[in-house]
Design an enzyme around this catalytic site. Structure first.
Site, short mmCIF file in Angstrom:
data_model
loop_
_atom_site.label_atom_id
_atom_site.label_comp_id
_atom_site.label_asym_id
_atom_site.label_seq_id
_atom_site.Cartn_x
_atom_site.Cartn_y
_atom_site.Cartn_z
N LYS A 131 33.49 46.83 76.71
CA LYS A 131 33.00 45.48 76.95
C LYS A 131 31.84 45.11 76.01
O LYS A 131 31.65 43.96 75.66
CB LYS A 131 32.54 45.31 78.39
CG LYS A 131 33.52 45.73 79.49
CD LYS A 131 34.67 44.80 79.63
CE LYS A 131 35.49 44.93 80.90
NZ LYS A 131 35.95 46.24 81.32
C1 LIG Z 1 37.27 46.46 81.83
C2 LIG Z 1 37.82 47.81 81.67
C3 LIG Z 1 39.20 48.03 81.58
C4 LIG Z 1 40.21 46.93 81.75
O1 LIG Z 1 40.14 45.98 80.72
P1 LIG Z 1 40.79 44.54 80.91
O2 LIG Z 1 40.39 43.75 79.72
O3 LIG Z 1 40.25 43.99 82.18
O4 LIG Z 1 42.26 44.76 80.99
C5 LIG Z 1 39.63 49.33 81.34
N1 LIG Z 1 38.77 50.35 81.20
C6 LIG Z 1 37.43 50.17 81.29
C7 LIG Z 1 36.54 51.35 81.16
C8 LIG Z 1 36.92 48.91 81.53
O5 LIG Z 1 35.60 48.74 81.61
#
Ligand SMILES: *Cc1c(COP(=O)(O)O)cnc(C)c1O
Length: 469
Positions: free
Chosen positions: A113
């Site tokens: 993120k």
């Molecule tokens: C947010 C997240 C996901 C999922 O990603 P999306 O964009 O919601 O599909 C998978 N793994 C981790 C560690 C995350 O923080």
């Protein structure tokens, strides 16, 4: 670039307005009017750029003319400067069986993120300072978005951020990463409910136009297009690392369908991607959709990979829009159906079309643990449970020879130390960034899953801070 709503009833916006708007007024999501095209002839040039320069180049057609490539270049340079693994914040690692891992956990909060949110926080500042405006960011997190968004937004004069997380359903590290940030403009709220409850609360506030306009609500969830644009970058980066003449398949651990939608965006821009593998944990609504053409909500099960404990994947609507031939009226109808009955089905020929690009695989907790243990034994590498779900999906999905498989490593193993230790018998060492967290004081409010209570909390906080009358 202009942005249109997937439901066709919201005003068309430029990049800056779309970034500030988050959810469109008709309840849809903003998407670019067209997909900018990467020219294969440019790949050699792109391969010589730093990650930050590449990010500015890839995002420029999405952001212009409101934000220039030169502005993006400065902003991205600043955003990625704080990442480890400098100069490449997104390195590839090859496992023993040939699978590549794209490591996206070298940012400040150790999950992918950061790659988009560090850019988004700075974009907000740039756009708002220019407009002389201020916003209230309201977001929901299943764990990692929250800390990444808070880290990106803390101490910025142009905004306040309210972050909702499901009480007791995020890991201790994830919680502390959020609640130990005591900046005046950061407000954590633990909700009695699931992540979907949190996300629904946020959506309720966004479709309440009176409230939304009064407080200038803005979104940091992956409904915000800037996040998708910034995430497209690392798919291009991975392709460039392997050599642009390769045939690629990306395997993406998925919850909200945001990350894998960015991969789809890279495909639409011309990256040589043949297959996208959607990897889910036992919350497998997406895996069931790609198997059957039916999207049907089930109940949310807590798993070892909590950031994917999601039943409603917001970003899927963007893909549905493409799949239904960009027919916004059709999307609006489908989503209405989904809201009313908790399910919808696509036509068989649409499913065939979807399956030409997307495959899906599901991995339960037992298999997740097996993979964490196996990868540690074979490669001496500790992987986090989300990444393990991806590796399991990669191994369960045979592809033709000659295709490079790249699995997205979405988080650092130390974010989920208990799950990793239980599986591999060894506790991942705490990186420096997390080392000091345990002793620090926390600040967090607590609310029921009730939109009125949330409205009152936001209004009250902003009044106390002297920002709103
Ligand atoms: C947010 C997240 C996901 C999922 O990603 P999306 O964009 O919601 O599909 C998978 N793994 C981790 C560690 C995350 O923080």
């Amino acid at each position: 670039m202009n942005y249109i709503s997937t439901r066709g009833e919201a005003p068309i916006l430029g990049f800056d307005a779309a970034v500030l708007a988050g959810l469109a007024r008709d309840g849809g999501l903003y998407v670019p009017e067209t997909w900018p095209q990467l020219d294969r002839a440019d790949f050699a040039t792109l391969a010589r750029l730093s990650y930050a320069e590449l990010a500015a180049r890839i995002m420029a057609p999405f952001a212009g003319p409101h934000v220039s490539e030169a502005e993006l270049a400065m902003l991205c340079d600043d955003a990625y400067r704080g990442f480890d693994a400098h100069p490449d914040p997104a390195p590839l690692r090859r496992l023993d069986d040939g699978l590549h891992l794209l490591e996206l956990f070298h940012g400040p909060t150790l999950a992918f993120k950061d790659y988009a949110l560090q850019v988004l926080g700075r974009l907000f500042d740039l756009v708002l300072a220019r407009r002389g405006e201020r916003i209230t960011v309201v977001g929901a997190t299943s764990g990692d978005t929250g800390s990444a968004a808070i880290e990106a937004c803390r101490d910025r004069d142009t905004l306040d951020i309210f972050m909702l997380h499901p009480k007791g359903r995020v890991s201790e590290v994830q919680r502390r990463q959020m609640t130990t940030v005591l900046a005046d403009n950061v407000h954590n709220i633990a909700i009695d409910g699931t992540f979907d409850d949190c996300q629904n609360l946020v959506k309720t506030l966004f479709v309440d136009t009176a409230f939304r306009d009064r407080y200038r609500l803005a979104a940091v969830n992956s409904i915000n297009w800037a996040r998708i644009a910034a995430q497209i970058v690392y798919y291009v980066h991975a392709a460039l690392l392997l050599g642009a003449d390769r045939r690629l398949a990306f395997v993406v651990p998925t919850g909200n369908f945001g990350n894998v939608f960015a991969a789809y965006g890279a495909l639409r821009m011309g990256l040589p991607i043949e297959t996208l593998v959607v990897a889910t944990n036992s919350n497998d609504i997406l895996a069931r959709f790609f198997a059957s053409g039916v999207m049907e909500i089930g109940t949310v099960h807590p798993t070892l990979s909590p950031s994917m404990d999601i039943q409603i994947s917001s970003n899927f609507e963007r893909y549905l829009f493409e799949l239904q031939g960009r027919d916004a009226a059709q999307v609006a109808l489908t989503m209405q159906h989904f809201r009313e009955r908790g399910a919808f089905a696509v036509d068989p020929e649409i499913l065939v079309q979807a399956r030409q690009t997307f495959l899906a695989a599901r991995c339960d907790d037992a298999r997740t643990q097996d993979v964490i243990r196996d990868v540690y034994r074979q490669d001496g590498l500790l992987v986090d449970p989300h990444t393990a779900v991806g590796i399991a999906a990669a191994r369960a999905t045979p592809l033709p020879d000659g295709i490079d498989k790249i699995c997205i490593a979405t988080a650092h193993p130390a974010k989920f130390p208990d799950a990793v230790e239980a599986a591999a018998g060894i506790r991942p060492p705490l990186p420096e960034r997390l080392a000091g967290l345990t002793g620090l004081p926390e600040r967090c409010a607590s609310l029921p899953a009730d939109a009125d209570a949330l409205r009152r909390a936001i209004a009250g906080t902003l009044q106390t801070r002297g920002i709103m009358a």
